[in-house]
Motif scaffolding. Structure first.
Motif, PDB file in Angstrom:
ATOM      1  N   HIS A  30     -15.742 -30.002 -64.429  1.00 49.79           N
ATOM      2  CA  HIS A  30     -16.615 -29.347 -65.301  1.00 49.79           C
ATOM      3  C   HIS A  30     -17.112 -27.702 -64.661  1.00 49.79           C
ATOM      4  CE1 HIS A  30     -17.486 -32.424 -68.535  1.00 49.79           C
ATOM      5  NE2 HIS A  30     -16.549 -32.940 -66.958  1.00 49.79           N
ATOM      6  N   MET A  31     -16.405 -26.724 -65.328  1.00 53.18           N
ATOM      7  CA  MET A  31     -16.539 -25.537 -64.353  1.00 53.18           C
ATOM      8  C   MET A  31     -17.240 -24.694 -65.302  1.00 53.18           C
ATOM      9  SD  MET A  31     -14.745 -25.177 -62.137  1.00 53.18           S
ATOM     10  CE  MET A  31     -14.098 -23.155 -62.213  1.00 53.18           C
ATOM     11  N   ARG A  32     -17.969 -22.610 -65.099  1.00 55.50           N
ATOM     12  CA  ARG A  32     -19.335 -22.269 -65.777  1.00 55.50           C
ATOM     13  C   ARG A  32     -18.394 -20.291 -64.967  1.00 55.50           C
ATOM     14  NH1 ARG A  32     -24.380 -21.004 -64.204  1.00 55.50           N
ATOM     15  NH2 ARG A  32     -24.550 -20.861 -66.612  1.00 55.50           N
ATOM     16  N   VAL A  33     -17.438 -20.387 -66.380  1.00 56.65           N
ATOM     17  CA  VAL A  33     -17.344 -19.068 -66.243  1.00 56.65           C
ATOM     18  C   VAL A  33     -17.420 -18.261 -66.724  1.00 56.65           C
ATOM     19  CG1 VAL A  33     -14.583 -18.059 -66.456  1.00 56.65           C
ATOM     20  CG2 VAL A  33     -14.633 -20.592 -65.793  1.00 56.65           C
ATOM     21  N   GLY A  34     -17.718 -17.235 -66.430  1.00 55.56           N
ATOM     22  CA  GLY A  34     -18.819 -15.585 -66.386  1.00 55.56           C
ATOM     23  C   GLY A  34     -17.627 -15.117 -67.528  1.00 55.56           C
ATOM     24  N   ALA A  35     -18.018 -14.365 -68.608  1.00 54.14           N
ATOM     25  CA  ALA A  35     -17.188 -13.584 -69.343  1.00 54.14           C
ATOM     26  C   ALA A  35     -17.237 -12.252 -68.445  1.00 54.14           C
ATOM     27  CB  ALA A  35     -18.386 -12.756 -70.519  1.00 54.14           C
ATOM     28  N   ALA A  36     -17.769 -12.130 -67.358  1.00 50.60           N
ATOM     29  CA  ALA A  36     -17.122 -11.167 -66.394  1.00 50.60           C
ATOM     30  C   ALA A  36     -16.928 -11.142 -65.243  1.00 50.60           C
ATOM     31  CB  ALA A  36     -18.568  -9.564 -66.102  1.00 50.60           C
ATOM     32  N   GLY A  38     -13.647 -12.016 -64.366  1.00 51.67           N
ATOM     33  CA  GLY A  38     -11.927 -11.633 -64.447  1.00 51.67           C
ATOM     34  C   GLY A  38     -10.873 -12.668 -64.987  1.00 51.67           C
ATOM     35  N   VAL A  39     -11.689 -14.487 -65.302  1.00 56.58           N
ATOM     36  CA  VAL A  39     -10.909 -15.327 -64.980  1.00 56.58           C
ATOM     37  C   VAL A  39     -10.976 -14.891 -66.548  1.00 56.58           C
ATOM     38  CG1 VAL A  39     -10.777 -17.986 -64.718  1.00 56.58           C
ATOM     39  CG2 VAL A  39     -11.637 -15.984 -62.904  1.00 56.58           C
ATOM     40  N   THR A  64     -14.604 -26.191 -70.033  1.00 58.96           N
ATOM     41  CA  THR A  64     -14.927 -25.143 -69.216  1.00 58.96           C
ATOM     42  C   THR A  64     -16.149 -24.617 -70.283  1.00 58.96           C
ATOM     43  OG1 THR A  64     -12.993 -24.209 -68.543  1.00 58.96           O
ATOM     44  CG2 THR A  64     -13.953 -22.613 -68.991  1.00 58.96           C
ATOM     45  N   GLU A  65     -17.286 -23.770 -69.701  1.00 61.66           N
ATOM     46  CA  GLU A  65     -18.216 -23.810 -70.373  1.00 61.66           C
ATOM     47  C   GLU A  65     -18.996 -22.072 -69.971  1.00 61.66           C
ATOM     48  OE1 GLU A  65     -23.437 -22.884 -69.656  1.00 61.66           O
ATOM     49  OE2 GLU A  65     -22.128 -24.875 -68.397  1.00 61.66           O
ATOM     50  N   LEU A  66     -18.366 -21.340 -71.353  1.00 65.16           N
ATOM     51  CA  LEU A  66     -18.161 -19.940 -70.949  1.00 65.16           C
ATOM     52  C   LEU A  66     -19.386 -19.129 -70.443  1.00 65.16           C
ATOM     53  CD1 LEU A  66     -15.964 -18.692 -73.764  1.00 65.16           C
ATOM     54  CD2 LEU A  66     -14.873 -19.290 -71.162  1.00 65.16           C
ATOM     55  N   VAL A  67     -19.871 -18.723 -70.392  1.00 69.09           N
ATOM     56  CA  VAL A  67     -21.477 -17.686 -69.628  1.00 69.09           C
ATOM     57  C   VAL A  67     -21.382 -16.383 -70.085  1.00 69.09           C
ATOM     58  CG1 VAL A  67     -22.876 -17.268 -67.838  1.00 69.09           C
ATOM     59  CG2 VAL A  67     -21.716 -19.147 -67.827  1.00 69.09           C
ATOM     60  N   PRO A  68     -21.876 -15.957 -71.228  1.00 72.35           N
ATOM     61  CA  PRO A  68     -22.045 -14.297 -71.457  1.00 72.35           C
ATOM     62  C   PRO A  68     -22.778 -13.633 -70.758  1.00 72.35           C
ATOM     63  CG  PRO A  68     -23.737 -16.164 -72.365  1.00 72.35           C
ATOM     64  CD  PRO A  68     -23.335 -16.531 -71.925  1.00 72.35           C
ATOM     65  N   PHE A 105     -17.649 -17.842 -61.407  1.00 68.99           N
ATOM     66  CA  PHE A 105     -17.370 -18.324 -61.866  1.00 68.99           C
ATOM     67  C   PHE A 105     -17.004 -20.142 -60.205  1.00 68.99           C
ATOM     68  CE2 PHE A 105     -13.144 -20.283 -60.018  1.00 68.99           C
ATOM     69  CZ  PHE A 105     -12.122 -20.431 -60.804  1.00 68.99           C
ATOM     70  N   GLU A 106     -17.707 -21.265 -60.979  1.00 63.49           N
ATOM     71  CA  GLU A 106     -18.324 -22.165 -60.174  1.00 63.49           C
ATOM     72  C   GLU A 106     -17.448 -23.276 -60.965  1.00 63.49           C
ATOM     73  OE1 GLU A 106     -22.480 -20.946 -60.370  1.00 63.49           O
ATOM     74  OE2 GLU A 106     -22.739 -21.692 -62.469  1.00 63.49           O
ATOM     75  N   LEU A 107     -18.155 -24.535 -60.190  1.00 59.48           N
ATOM     76  CA  LEU A 107     -17.903 -25.646 -60.404  1.00 59.48           C
ATOM     77  C   LEU A 107     -18.660 -26.373 -60.382  1.00 59.48           C
ATOM     78  CD1 LEU A 107     -15.452 -28.252 -60.365  1.00 59.48           C
ATOM     79  CD2 LEU A 107     -16.200 -29.290 -58.033  1.00 59.48           C
ATOM     80  N   ALA A 108     -18.910 -26.719 -62.036  1.00 58.42           N
ATOM     81  CA  ALA A 108     -20.553 -27.017 -61.988  1.00 58.42           C
ATOM     82  C   ALA A 108     -20.819 -28.416 -62.099  1.00 58.42           C
ATOM     83  CB  ALA A 108     -20.402 -26.704 -64.180  1.00 58.42           C
TER      84      ALA A 108
END
Length: 113
Positions: A30-36, A38-39, A64-68, A105-108
């Motif tokens: 489970h990952m957290r990936v921010g909208a900014a 670059g991924v 993947t959790e997309l973080v605004p 960009f992190e492993l949750a």
């Protein structure tokens, strides 16, 4: 595609951590990936499929959790979600507001067995 190298690094840490905890399989990553960040999420999924081969995560799924993006304007003391890439305050139009969230960009967490 820099996502492959990034995902290989994440999976190496995930496998190491799972083994430390006595797990034999990683069932979910489970990952957290921010909208900014670059991924690109689709590229991340592709990279995950490549990186997990031959590891204890070979049958794992990627969540993947997309973080605004959330910005803060010190001038107005306002938190806001920008509507474009300029991150301009909607109240005072300050152009260089602080990004408070959205670059993650992190492993949750892991699902292991």
């Amino acid at each position: 595609m820099h996502e492959v190298g990034m995902m290989q690094s994440i999976l190496e840490r995930a496998v190491e951590r799972a083994k430390q905890e006595g797990a034999h399989h990683i069932d979910g990553v489970h990952m957290r990936v921010g909208a900014a960040s670059g991924v690109v999420p689709d590229s991340l999924e592709f990279a995950f499929e490549i990186a997990k081969k031959g590891t204890i995560a070979e049958d794992a799924r990627l969540e993947t959790e997309l973080v605004p993006v959330v910005c803060y304007c010190a001038n107005c003391q306002l938190e806001f979600q920008p509507t474009d890439l300029l991150y301009e305050c909607p109240e005072c139009h300050q152009p260089n507001c602080e990004v408070k969230q959205g670059q993650e960009f992190e492993l949750a967490f892991l699902d292991v067995s």
